[in-house]
Design a protein around this motif. Sequence first.
Motif, PDB file in Angstrom:
ATOM      1  N   LYS A   1       0.958  -1.171   0.105  1.00  0.00           N
ATOM      2  CA  LYS A   1       0.070  -0.006   0.004  1.00  0.00           C
ATOM      3  C   LYS A   1       1.058   1.338  -0.162  1.00  0.00           C
ATOM      4  CE  LYS A   1      -3.875  -2.185   2.277  1.00  0.00           C
ATOM      5  NZ  LYS A   1      -4.413  -1.736   3.486  1.00  0.00           N
ATOM      6  N   ILE A   2       1.588   0.966   1.139  1.00  0.00           N
ATOM      7  CA  ILE A   2       2.655   2.113   0.979  1.00  0.00           C
ATOM      8  C   ILE A   2       3.621   2.362  -0.048  1.00  0.00           C
ATOM      9  CG2 ILE A   2       4.885   3.270   1.446  1.00  0.00           C
ATOM     10  CD1 ILE A   2       3.957   1.663   4.318  1.00  0.00           C
ATOM     11  N   ALA A   3       3.985   2.054  -1.543  1.00  0.00           N
ATOM     12  CA  ALA A   3       4.452   1.310  -2.287  1.00  0.00           C
ATOM     13  C   ALA A   3       3.456   2.259  -3.636  1.00  0.00           C
ATOM     14  CB  ALA A   3       5.200   0.291  -2.926  1.00  0.00           C
ATOM     15  N   GLN A   4       2.474   1.553  -3.420  1.00  0.00           N
ATOM     16  CA  GLN A   4       1.458   2.274  -4.175  1.00  0.00           C
ATOM     17  C   GLN A   4       1.239   3.802  -4.405  1.00  0.00           C
ATOM     18  OE1 GLN A   4      -1.871  -0.569  -3.018  1.00  0.00           O
ATOM     19  NE2 GLN A   4      -1.215  -1.948  -4.904  1.00  0.00           N
ATOM     20  N   GLY A   5       1.139   4.202  -3.033  1.00  0.00           N
ATOM     21  CA  GLY A   5       1.097   5.270  -2.970  1.00  0.00           C
ATOM     22  C   GLY A   5       1.868   6.294  -3.616  1.00  0.00           C
ATOM     23  N   ILE A   6       3.820   5.825  -3.469  1.00  0.00           N
ATOM     24  CA  ILE A   6       4.707   6.108  -3.764  1.00  0.00           C
ATOM     25  C   ILE A   6       4.500   6.303  -5.516  1.00  0.00           C
ATOM     26  CG2 ILE A   6       7.293   6.114  -3.646  1.00  0.00           C
ATOM     27  CD1 ILE A   6       7.099   5.379  -1.263  1.00  0.00           C
ATOM     28  N   LEU A   7       4.546   4.869  -6.197  1.00  0.00           N
ATOM     29  CA  LEU A   7       4.316   4.643  -7.570  1.00  0.00           C
ATOM     30  C   LEU A   7       3.388   5.544  -8.805  1.00  0.00           C
ATOM     31  CD1 LEU A   7       4.727   1.016  -7.837  1.00  0.00           C
ATOM     32  CD2 LEU A   7       6.631   2.155  -8.302  1.00  0.00           C
ATOM     33  N   LYS A   8       2.275   5.678  -7.696  1.00  0.00           N
ATOM     34  CA  LYS A   8       0.879   6.903  -8.032  1.00  0.00           C
ATOM     35  C   LYS A   8       1.887   8.322  -8.298  1.00  0.00           C
ATOM     36  CE  LYS A   8      -3.890   8.007  -7.265  1.00  0.00           C
ATOM     37  NZ  LYS A   8      -4.501   7.421  -6.681  1.00  0.00           N
ATOM     38  N   CYS A   9       2.354   9.131  -7.257  1.00  0.00           N
ATOM     39  CA  CYS A   9       2.417   9.735  -7.083  1.00  0.00           C
ATOM     40  C   CYS A   9       3.652  10.265  -8.221  1.00  0.00           C
ATOM     41  CB  CYS A   9       3.563  10.235  -5.558  1.00  0.00           C
ATOM     42  SG  CYS A   9       4.393  12.274  -5.956  1.00  0.00           S
ATOM     43  N   GLU A  10       4.335   9.800  -8.274  1.00  0.00           N
ATOM     44  CA  GLU A  10       5.865   9.338  -9.712  1.00  0.00           C
ATOM     45  C   GLU A  10       5.103   9.034 -11.003  1.00  0.00           C
ATOM     46  OE1 GLU A  10       9.592  10.156 -10.624  1.00  0.00           O
ATOM     47  OE2 GLU A  10       8.459  10.312  -8.183  1.00  0.00           O
TER      48      GLU A  10
END
Length: 205
Positions: free
Chosen positions: A188-197
Amino acid sequence: METMMLGVYKIPEITINSGIDWLGICGIVLTALIVVLGTWTTIKNFKNTTLSQEAVAEATSNRQFVHIKAENVAKNRQEWINGLRSEISNFISACFDVRSVYLNQSRPTGLVPELFEDFVTVENLERELKSKLIAAQGEARRCLSLIELYINPEEQASIDLVKTAQEIFHRAGDTSFNLTWECDDLVKIAQGILKCEWERVKQMV
């Protein structure tokens, strides 16, 4: 025979007009001015056209440079996104391999160590499990290191990602640790970072 005599009473005057033909001169000067003016206008227009074309070419070149640069940056960021996604997936897989080896180590073999054959079998099995554990831990450590290198240490989401991944790595062999739950949080944390990027990448192209 009668004789005729021609008398000349006055010598004819020969007049030479040496005056200046101002009308002709004005015509020549006017023609020269027209030629000079036409030449100057042509040169000026050519110069302006050349400067305009150079300005257009430079502006086009600058736009192309900016566009190519943006495309390269976007491509690099896309590769970064794919790389981080891949390493997180590999990290989770390696941590579950570590958990699997620990579970196999604690599982009874059903062999009798007093018998020589069983003793050798148990020893080989322990050696094999230990080798698998080292390999799984090494792979998990490799993936964790790459994750740490991928992220921005100044962003809170990235800090949380690394902190969660480190805890998973150190407690992967602890059967009391809910590995599945923690890995879900990591995703979930990684998904937020990847979405922002990914949003940043879309703004570049």
